[in-house]
Design a protein around this motif. Structure first.
Motif, mmCIF file in Angstrom:
data_model
loop_
_atom_site.group_PDB
_atom_site.id
_atom_site.type_symbol
_atom_site.label_atom_id
_atom_site.label_comp_id
_atom_site.label_asym_id
_atom_site.label_seq_id
_atom_site.Cartn_x
_atom_site.Cartn_y
_atom_site.Cartn_z
ATOM 1 N N ASP A 153 0.831 -1.211 0.000
ATOM 2 C CA ASP A 153 0.000 0.000 0.000
ATOM 3 C C ASP A 153 0.858 1.250 0.000
ATOM 4 O O ASP A 153 0.589 2.204 -0.735
ATOM 5 C CB ASP A 153 -0.945 0.013 1.207
ATOM 6 C CG ASP A 153 -2.046 -1.028 1.101
ATOM 7 O OD1 ASP A 153 -2.240 -1.599 0.002
ATOM 8 O OD2 ASP A 153 -2.709 -1.294 2.128
ATOM 9 N N ARG A 154 1.896 1.257 0.808
ATOM 10 C CA ARG A 154 2.774 2.427 0.871
ATOM 11 C C ARG A 154 3.527 2.640 -0.431
ATOM 12 O O ARG A 154 3.673 3.772 -0.895
ATOM 13 C CB ARG A 154 3.765 2.289 2.029
ATOM 14 C CG ARG A 154 3.129 2.470 3.376
ATOM 15 C CD ARG A 154 4.150 2.401 4.467
ATOM 16 N NE ARG A 154 3.521 2.521 5.774
ATOM 17 C CZ ARG A 154 4.184 2.441 6.903
ATOM 18 N NH1 ARG A 154 5.483 2.232 6.902
ATOM 19 N NH2 ARG A 154 3.555 2.569 8.053
ATOM 20 N N VAL A 155 3.989 1.556 -1.033
ATOM 21 C CA VAL A 155 4.725 1.668 -2.303
ATOM 22 C C VAL A 155 3.803 2.188 -3.396
ATOM 23 O O VAL A 155 4.165 3.089 -4.151
ATOM 24 C CB VAL A 155 5.351 0.303 -2.689
ATOM 25 C CG1 VAL A 155 5.872 0.331 -4.117
ATOM 26 C CG2 VAL A 155 6.465 -0.073 -1.733
ATOM 27 N N VAL A 156 2.598 1.629 -3.481
ATOM 28 C CA VAL A 156 1.638 2.076 -4.485
ATOM 29 C C VAL A 156 1.311 3.554 -4.284
ATOM 30 O O VAL A 156 1.258 4.327 -5.237
ATOM 31 C CB VAL A 156 0.351 1.210 -4.442
ATOM 32 C CG1 VAL A 156 -0.765 1.839 -5.256
ATOM 33 C CG2 VAL A 156 0.653 -0.194 -4.923
ATOM 34 N N GLU A 157 1.107 3.955 -3.044
ATOM 35 C CA GLU A 157 0.795 5.364 -2.752
ATOM 36 C C GLU A 157 1.949 6.271 -3.170
ATOM 37 O O GLU A 157 1.730 7.313 -3.780
ATOM 38 C CB GLU A 157 0.512 5.514 -1.262
ATOM 39 C CG GLU A 157 0.094 6.921 -0.857
ATOM 40 C CD GLU A 157 -0.206 7.012 0.624
ATOM 41 O OE1 GLU A 157 0.075 8.081 1.203
ATOM 42 O OE2 GLU A 157 -0.704 6.030 1.206
ATOM 43 N N LYS A 158 3.174 5.865 -2.867
ATOM 44 C CA LYS A 158 4.336 6.681 -3.221
ATOM 45 C C LYS A 158 4.501 6.792 -4.736
ATOM 46 O O LYS A 158 4.725 7.880 -5.273
ATOM 47 C CB LYS A 158 5.593 6.095 -2.600
ATOM 48 C CG LYS A 158 6.834 6.912 -2.877
ATOM 49 C CD LYS A 158 8.020 6.347 -2.128
ATOM 50 C CE LYS A 158 9.280 6.949 -2.562
ATOM 51 N NZ LYS A 158 9.891 7.989 -2.131
ATOM 52 N N ILE A 159 4.346 5.670 -5.436
ATOM 53 C CA ILE A 159 4.466 5.689 -6.893
ATOM 54 C C ILE A 159 3.368 6.549 -7.508
ATOM 55 O O ILE A 159 3.606 7.327 -8.423
ATOM 56 C CB ILE A 159 4.423 4.250 -7.463
ATOM 57 C CG1 ILE A 159 5.701 3.511 -7.066
ATOM 58 C CG2 ILE A 159 4.255 4.260 -8.976
ATOM 59 C CD1 ILE A 159 5.681 2.034 -7.392
ATOM 60 N N THR A 160 2.155 6.427 -6.976
ATOM 61 C CA THR A 160 1.040 7.233 -7.474
ATOM 62 C C THR A 160 1.324 8.718 -7.312
ATOM 63 O O THR A 160 1.086 9.508 -8.234
ATOM 64 C CB THR A 160 -0.259 6.861 -6.730
ATOM 65 O OG1 THR A 160 -0.502 5.469 -6.890
ATOM 66 C CG2 THR A 160 -1.440 7.636 -7.258
ATOM 67 N N LYS A 161 1.850 9.118 -6.163
ATOM 68 C CA LYS A 161 2.177 10.529 -5.938
ATOM 69 C C LYS A 161 3.243 10.997 -6.922
ATOM 70 O O LYS A 161 3.153 12.093 -7.468
ATOM 71 C CB LYS A 161 2.661 10.742 -4.505
ATOM 72 C CG LYS A 161 1.563 10.771 -3.487
ATOM 73 C CD LYS A 161 2.122 11.049 -2.101
ATOM 74 C CE LYS A 161 1.039 11.016 -1.049
ATOM 75 N NZ LYS A 161 1.580 11.240 0.297
ATOM 76 N N GLU A 162 4.244 10.160 -7.157
ATOM 77 C CA GLU A 162 5.314 10.540 -8.089
ATOM 78 C C GLU A 162 4.782 10.692 -9.511
ATOM 79 O O GLU A 162 5.128 11.644 -10.209
ATOM 80 C CB GLU A 162 6.436 9.505 -8.052
ATOM 81 C CG GLU A 162 7.249 9.543 -6.778
ATOM 82 C CD GLU A 162 8.320 8.452 -6.727
ATOM 83 O OE1 GLU A 162 8.556 7.776 -7.751
ATOM 84 O OE2 GLU A 162 8.916 8.287 -5.651
ATOM 85 N N ILE A 163 3.906 9.760 -9.921
ATOM 86 C CA ILE A 163 3.339 9.831 -11.261
ATOM 87 C C ILE A 163 2.479 11.080 -11.413
ATOM 88 O O ILE A 163 2.558 11.786 -12.416
ATOM 89 C CB ILE A 163 2.528 8.560 -11.577
ATOM 90 C CG1 ILE A 163 3.484 7.378 -11.735
ATOM 91 C CG2 ILE A 163 1.671 8.733 -12.827
ATOM 92 C CD1 ILE A 163 2.792 6.037 -11.829
#
Length: 107
Positions: free
Chosen positions: A27-37
């Motif tokens: 969940d944290r990785v997906v959230e971080k990647i989403t923010k970066e994108i």
């Protein structure tokens, strides 16, 4: 003072703990990647300062335009119905209908 020896057993479900940790990390990785994108997509320096130049905004406007063109007659028809419903409730329209009915009765 007395000292007692009490045996204690603690059960640990290692599989459940591992699953919970894995889900939390995912969940944290997906959230971080989403923010970066999102940061890259919305970066105004890349696409100019106007919102209409942003690719996501252009895509949304394009899809909305397509939807409006495909459904124009339905949209106009539904809007006309809604407007007629609102107008019927107004005093001016009620009076106009009453006058029209009286004129028809006279003829």
């Amino acid at each position: 003072m007395s000292v007692f020896s009490v045996p204690v057993t603690i059960g640990v479900n290692e599989e459940e703990i591992a699953k919970e940790i894995r889900k939390n990390v995912e969940d944290r990785v997906v959230e971080k990647i989403t923010k970066e994108i999102k940061g890259v997509i919305y970066k105004k320096e890349l696409y100019g300062s106007r919102e209409t130049n942003e690719p996501l905004c252009r895509m949304i406007h394009s899809h909305i335009s397509e939807i409006l063109e495909k459904n124009e007659s339905v949209i106009v028809q539904e809007a006309a119905k809604a407007l007629a419903d609102k107008m019927i409730k107004t005093k001016a329209v009620k009076e106009a209908i009453k006058e029209t009915v009286e004129k028809v009765k006279e003829d």
